[in-house]
Design a protein around this motif. Structure first.
Motif, PDB file in Angstrom:
ATOM      1  N   PHE A   1      -5.798   4.087  -3.500  1.00  0.00           N
ATOM      2  CA  PHE A   1      -4.260   3.984  -2.811  1.00  0.00           C
ATOM      3  C   PHE A   1      -4.326   3.373  -1.638  1.00  0.00           C
ATOM      4  O   PHE A   1      -3.484   2.495  -1.669  1.00  0.00           O
ATOM      5  CB  PHE A   1      -3.897   5.796  -2.783  1.00  0.00           C
ATOM      6  N   VAL A   2      -5.396   3.652  -0.620  1.00  0.00           N
ATOM      7  CA  VAL A   2      -5.058   3.025   0.480  1.00  0.00           C
ATOM      8  C   VAL A   2      -5.371   1.402   0.314  1.00  0.00           C
ATOM      9  O   VAL A   2      -4.834   0.537   0.919  1.00  0.00           O
ATOM     10  CB  VAL A   2      -6.205   3.537   1.329  1.00  0.00           C
ATOM     11  N   TYR A   3      -6.473   1.181  -0.488  1.00  0.00           N
ATOM     12  CA  TYR A   3      -6.658  -0.426  -0.815  1.00  0.00           C
ATOM     13  C   TYR A   3      -5.646  -1.005  -1.423  1.00  0.00           C
ATOM     14  O   TYR A   3      -5.265  -2.042  -1.196  1.00  0.00           O
ATOM     15  CB  TYR A   3      -8.087  -0.272  -1.518  1.00  0.00           C
ATOM     16  N   ARG A   4      -4.870  -0.467  -2.310  1.00  0.00           N
ATOM     17  CA  ARG A   4      -3.725  -1.063  -2.966  1.00  0.00           C
ATOM     18  C   ARG A   4      -2.771  -1.092  -2.371  1.00  0.00           C
ATOM     19  O   ARG A   4      -1.578  -2.066  -2.484  1.00  0.00           O
ATOM     20  CB  ARG A   4      -3.385  -0.267  -4.232  1.00  0.00           C
ATOM     21  N   HIS A   5      -2.237  -0.328  -1.160  1.00  0.00           N
ATOM     22  CA  HIS A   5      -1.072  -0.185  -0.506  1.00  0.00           C
ATOM     23  C   HIS A   5      -1.298  -0.795   0.945  1.00  0.00           C
ATOM     24  O   HIS A   5      -0.406  -0.447   1.801  1.00  0.00           O
ATOM     25  CB  HIS A   5      -0.361   1.120  -0.556  1.00  0.00           C
ATOM     26  N   LEU A   6      -2.389  -1.209   1.370  1.00  0.00           N
ATOM     27  CA  LEU A   6      -2.866  -1.517   2.732  1.00  0.00           C
ATOM     28  C   LEU A   6      -1.747  -2.562   3.252  1.00  0.00           C
ATOM     29  O   LEU A   6      -1.578  -2.503   4.631  1.00  0.00           O
ATOM     30  CB  LEU A   6      -4.611  -2.135   2.798  1.00  0.00           C
ATOM     31  N   ASP A   7      -1.248  -3.304   2.395  1.00  0.00           N
ATOM     32  CA  ASP A   7      -0.470  -4.449   2.923  1.00  0.00           C
ATOM     33  C   ASP A   7       0.945  -4.055   2.551  1.00  0.00           C
ATOM     34  O   ASP A   7       1.916  -5.080   2.684  1.00  0.00           O
ATOM     35  CB  ASP A   7      -0.606  -5.628   2.292  1.00  0.00           C
ATOM     36  N   GLN A   8       1.358  -2.884   2.352  1.00  0.00           N
ATOM     37  CA  GLN A   8       2.713  -2.657   2.264  1.00  0.00           C
ATOM     38  C   GLN A   8       3.191  -1.415   3.147  1.00  0.00           C
ATOM     39  O   GLN A   8       2.735  -0.296   3.100  1.00  0.00           O
ATOM     40  CB  GLN A   8       3.014  -1.727   0.854  1.00  0.00           C
ATOM     41  N   PRO A   9       3.689  -1.806   4.189  1.00  0.00           N
ATOM     42  CA  PRO A   9       4.198  -1.061   5.529  1.00  0.00           C
ATOM     43  C   PRO A   9       4.886   0.248   5.087  1.00  0.00           C
ATOM     44  O   PRO A   9       4.736   1.190   5.680  1.00  0.00           O
ATOM     45  CB  PRO A   9       5.005  -2.014   6.445  1.00  0.00           C
ATOM     46  N   ASP A  10       5.634   0.034   4.278  1.00  0.00           N
ATOM     47  CA  ASP A  10       6.718   1.347   3.716  1.00  0.00           C
ATOM     48  C   ASP A  10       5.698   2.380   3.082  1.00  0.00           C
ATOM     49  O   ASP A  10       5.952   3.636   3.548  1.00  0.00           O
ATOM     50  CB  ASP A  10       7.754   0.846   2.739  1.00  0.00           C
ATOM     51  N   MET A  11       4.602   2.107   2.189  1.00  0.00           N
ATOM     52  CA  MET A  11       3.749   2.940   1.579  1.00  0.00           C
ATOM     53  C   MET A  11       2.901   3.528   2.387  1.00  0.00           C
ATOM     54  O   MET A  11       2.361   4.623   2.472  1.00  0.00           O
ATOM     55  CB  MET A  11       3.247   2.514   0.449  1.00  0.00           C
TER      56      MET A  11
END
Length: 352
Positions: free
Chosen positions: A133-143
């Motif tokens: 989860f962290v790896y996939r959304h690391l570049d998504q500030p909202d998540m």
């Protein structure tokens, strides 16, 4: 011998089998639905994994109908199932909603694997899911904001804790009920049902390792006189007194049971008939030399008994009890306060 592991495992099998069947049916339905959607989206690797899990679910469903190895099938299914879940989470084309499936892991793990293995498997796969989860959304500030991350973490932790606490409580309650069902309420010794269960376990172990097993049948002499002269309450105290002596004279792996009235059966693992005779004599002498004082009345009792050995005297508990009973009656006829040995004592390894 205080282990109730095997009876509890047998008790858990029907409901675990029902839960596994329900999971398999749902997996087939889910695999059909999601694989179709992923094929239409062009997410072919994930669709093929889902199709494979659906087919595997059908295979496992058929295999567990009459299996004696349910626990092995549970592990053989859940590991690929959870692996497929985390694979779906790691698939680039998968939506963020797929991470909600991680909440199933602790529930299913504890229901099907128990508290220890269920907790270990849950922590392992939930940890992998968190990393993905962290790896996939690391570049998504909202998540990656603190509030949604905290919500996800707390909900996951709550479900993990609740699942584990429920399973611990269930196992503890079943162990207590099992103990009550297999314990004589007056003496605290095992009852006949418990003696039979442990005998079957020891019989299998004896076959596997070629180790001896012996049975003692002991009966208090003139116990009716104790009840008639001092009352039934004193008689009960006498039985409890004798039970304490048994515990002092026996190993933790031996099982002493009250068979009814003033008759007792003792199962001696890794003990041949010659060694069992020595144990019986130790108990007989201890009982005869340890009177009980009740309201200034000194209660002296003795016991008589017989010895039987697995193989030499029979292959079932009923046969061993019958042979030991015959020797017990012979001891009564010969004057009581004595033990009659088995006819052909063996020379197996020493008791440990």
């Amino acid at each position: 011998m205080d282990s109730y592991k095997d009876p509890l495992k047998e008790l858990a099998r029907p409901y675990r089998k029902a839960v596994l069947k329900a999971l398999l049916v749902l997996c087939v339905i889910g695999a059909t639905l999601f694989s179709s959607m992923n094929l239409l989206k062009g997410s072919y690797p994930l669709a093929f994994v889902e199709i494979a899990m659906g087919i595997y679910s059908i295979v496992v469903y058929r295999a567990i109908r009459n299996t004696r190895h349910l626990e092995r099938w549970i592990i053989a299914y859940l590991i690929p199932f959870f692996t497929a879940l985390v694979f779906a989470m790691a698939t680039p084309r998968a939506t963020s909603a797929v991470h909600a499936w991680v909440l199933l892991i602790p529930i299913i793990s504890h229901l099907l694997m128990g508290r220890r293995l269920g907790l270990a498997v849950s922590v392992f796969y939930m940890g992998i899911a968190a990393v993905i989860f962290v790896y996939r959304h690391l570049d998504q500030p909202d998540m990656m904001q603190a509030l949604p991350i905290t919500n996800i973490a707390v909900i996951s932790l709550c479900i993990l804790v609740f699942s584990h606490v429920y399973e611990v409580t269930r196992e503890t309650s079943e162990r207590q009920l099992m103990k009550l069902a297999q314990t004589d309420p007056l003496t605290g010794l095992a009852n006949r049902a418990r003696l039979n269960d442990v005998f079957e376990q020891e019989k299998q172990r004896a076959r596997r390792y070629s180790s001896p097993v012996s049975v003692l049948i002991l009966d208090l002499d003139h116990f009716k006189d104790v009840n008639d002269n001092h009352g039934h309450e004193t008689g009960d105290l006498t039985l409890q007194h004798v039970a304490r002596i048994f515990r002092q004279c026996l190993r933790a792996t031996d099982v002493a049971a009250r068979l009814g009235g003033e008759e007792f059966g003792i199962l001696l693992s890794n003990t041949n008939s010659r060694q069992a005779m020595e144990v019986a004599e130790k108990i007989r002498i201890a009982v005869a030399s340890t009177p009980l004082t009740v309201a200034n009345n000194v209660i002296r009792v003795t016991l008589s008994g017989g010895v039987a050995e697995l193989g030499t005297d029979g292959d079932t508990l009923r046969e061993l009890v019958r042979e030991a009973d015959i020797r017990l009656y012979k001891a009564k006829e010969d004057g009581r306060n004595r033990i009659i040995p088995a006819l052909s004592p063996s020379t197996a390894t020493a008791r440990t």
